[in-house]
Design an enzyme around this catalytic site. Structure first.
Site, short mmCIF file in Angstrom:
data_model
loop_
_atom_site.label_atom_id
_atom_site.label_comp_id
_atom_site.label_asym_id
_atom_site.label_seq_id
_atom_site.Cartn_x
_atom_site.Cartn_y
_atom_site.Cartn_z
N SER A 200 -5.21 5.33 -3.86
CA SER A 200 -4.67 6.63 -4.50
C SER A 200 -4.98 7.02 -6.12
O SER A 200 -3.67 6.11 -6.46
CB SER A 200 -3.12 7.41 -3.92
OG SER A 200 -2.62 8.43 -4.44
N ASN B 35 -3.24 9.85 -7.26
CA ASN B 35 -1.70 10.70 -7.21
C ASN B 35 -0.57 9.66 -6.70
O ASN B 35 0.82 9.95 -6.50
CB ASN B 35 -1.82 11.80 -5.66
CG ASN B 35 -2.51 12.82 -6.03
OD1 ASN B 35 -2.60 13.25 -7.47
ND2 ASN B 35 -3.83 12.58 -5.27
N ASP C 76 1.17 -1.24 -0.21
CA ASP C 76 -0.05 -0.52 0.04
C ASP C 76 0.87 1.42 0.01
O ASP C 76 2.14 0.87 0.38
CB ASP C 76 -0.77 0.11 1.32
CG ASP C 76 -1.78 1.01 1.75
OD1 ASP C 76 -2.28 2.01 0.74
OD2 ASP C 76 -1.56 1.91 2.38
N LEU C 77 0.22 2.61 0.10
CA LEU C 77 1.24 3.25 -0.44
C LEU C 77 1.06 4.27 1.48
O LEU C 77 2.03 4.51 2.34
CB LEU C 77 1.02 4.40 -1.73
CG LEU C 77 1.70 5.44 -2.07
CD1 LEU C 77 3.43 5.43 -2.03
CD2 LEU C 77 1.23 6.10 -2.95
N ARG D 292 -10.99 9.44 -2.78
CA ARG D 292 -11.66 10.67 -2.52
C ARG D 292 -13.20 10.70 -2.06
O ARG D 292 -13.23 11.19 -1.52
CB ARG D 292 -10.76 11.18 -3.76
CG ARG D 292 -10.56 12.91 -3.42
CD ARG D 292 -9.95 13.44 -4.28
NE ARG D 292 -8.77 12.65 -4.91
CZ ARG D 292 -7.85 12.88 -6.10
NH1 ARG D 292 -8.58 13.72 -7.00
NH2 ARG D 292 -7.14 12.40 -6.38
N GLY E 66 -7.14 4.91 3.28
CA GLY E 66 -7.41 3.69 2.85
C GLY E 66 -8.56 3.87 1.86
O GLY E 66 -8.97 2.90 0.83
#
Ligand code: B16
Ligand code: MG
Length: 217
Positions: free
Chosen positions: A116, A118, A9-10, A49, A46
């Site tokens: 995300s 991004n 995960d980021l 948006r 997690g």
């Protein structure tokens, strides 16, 4: 030997961008007169948006038009991006780089599995894009965590069965997604929050290479 794959995960696992998401959402919440604390922010980890905005509006019991929602979503992201402008490798969380390097030395496939949109610029700015054999992010999925879609696509791109995939996650929804996908879930954070994970570590400095080696075998 079954080929393994490691999926990261980021936000909250590789970089601590949760604080930037929080600051950007807080501005919207303040604007709307909604109380939004760090505790509330846990609910957004997690989460996509669009869903994040809905959660904030639910907290404030506000019903909004699609037009207003679109406007706030753009505003939030523009604000969030300003925090990323100066981002560099110093924002990689402690211990992450050691594990990425070890996995590379051991020729293990590595993917990103993030909600995300991004994700790519963040990996570029922090200088670790080249470590990833596959990137699956919010632009590639239609079902948000805890749906395992993001991790299933990642495992497929790495040519590995889900049962042989190992997922590092900091969110409850992400741990659940890995478990539902029949993958090995590794929670990064507090045991009280991530107790559904198969293994839990406070952060990557608590993971030693012999543990990773045992997962590879
Ligand atoms: P963006 P992850 C998630 O990333 C964040 O945890 C979550 O707080 C955020 O709302 C979501 O990405 C969407 O991010 O607005 O950049 O598309 O933890 O799945 O890497
Ligand atoms: Mg996360």
């Amino acid at each position: 030997m079954n080929k393994k794959a490691f999926i990261f995960d980021l936000d909250g696992v590789i970089v601590d961008t949760a604080k930037y998401h929080y600051l950007a959402w807080k501005k919207i919440a303040d604007q709307l007169g909604i109380e939004f604390t760090l505790e509330h922010n846990e609910l957004l980890k997690g989460v996509s948006r669009v869903r994040s905005l809905d959660i904030i509006l639910e907290l404030g019991k506000i019903e909004a038009s699609q037009e207003d929602k679109d406007k706030w979503l753009i505003q939030k992201n523009e604000d969030y991006l300003t925090y990323l402008v100066d981002m560099d490798e110093s924002e990689i969380l402690p211990g992450v780089f050691t594990i990425l390097k070890f996995l590379k030395e051991k020729n293990q496939p590595i993917a990103l599995g993030s909600a995300s949109k991004n994700a790519r610029p963040i990996l570029e700015k922090t200088g670790i894009l080249s470590y990833f054999d596959a990137i699956v992010d919010g632009n590639d999925v239609s079902n948000a965590k805890p749906d395992p879609e993001v991790f299933l696509i990642a495992a497929k791109l790495l040519d590995t069965k889900p049962e042989n995939a190992i997922v590092f996650e900091d969110s409850v929804a992400g741990v659940q997604a890995a478990n539902i996908g029949k993958m090995t879930s590794i929670g990064i954070g507090e045991e009280s929050v991530l107790h559904e994970a198969k293994y839990i570590f406070k952060d990557f400095t608590h993971i030693d290479t012999s543990f990773i080696e045992s997962l590879i075998k």
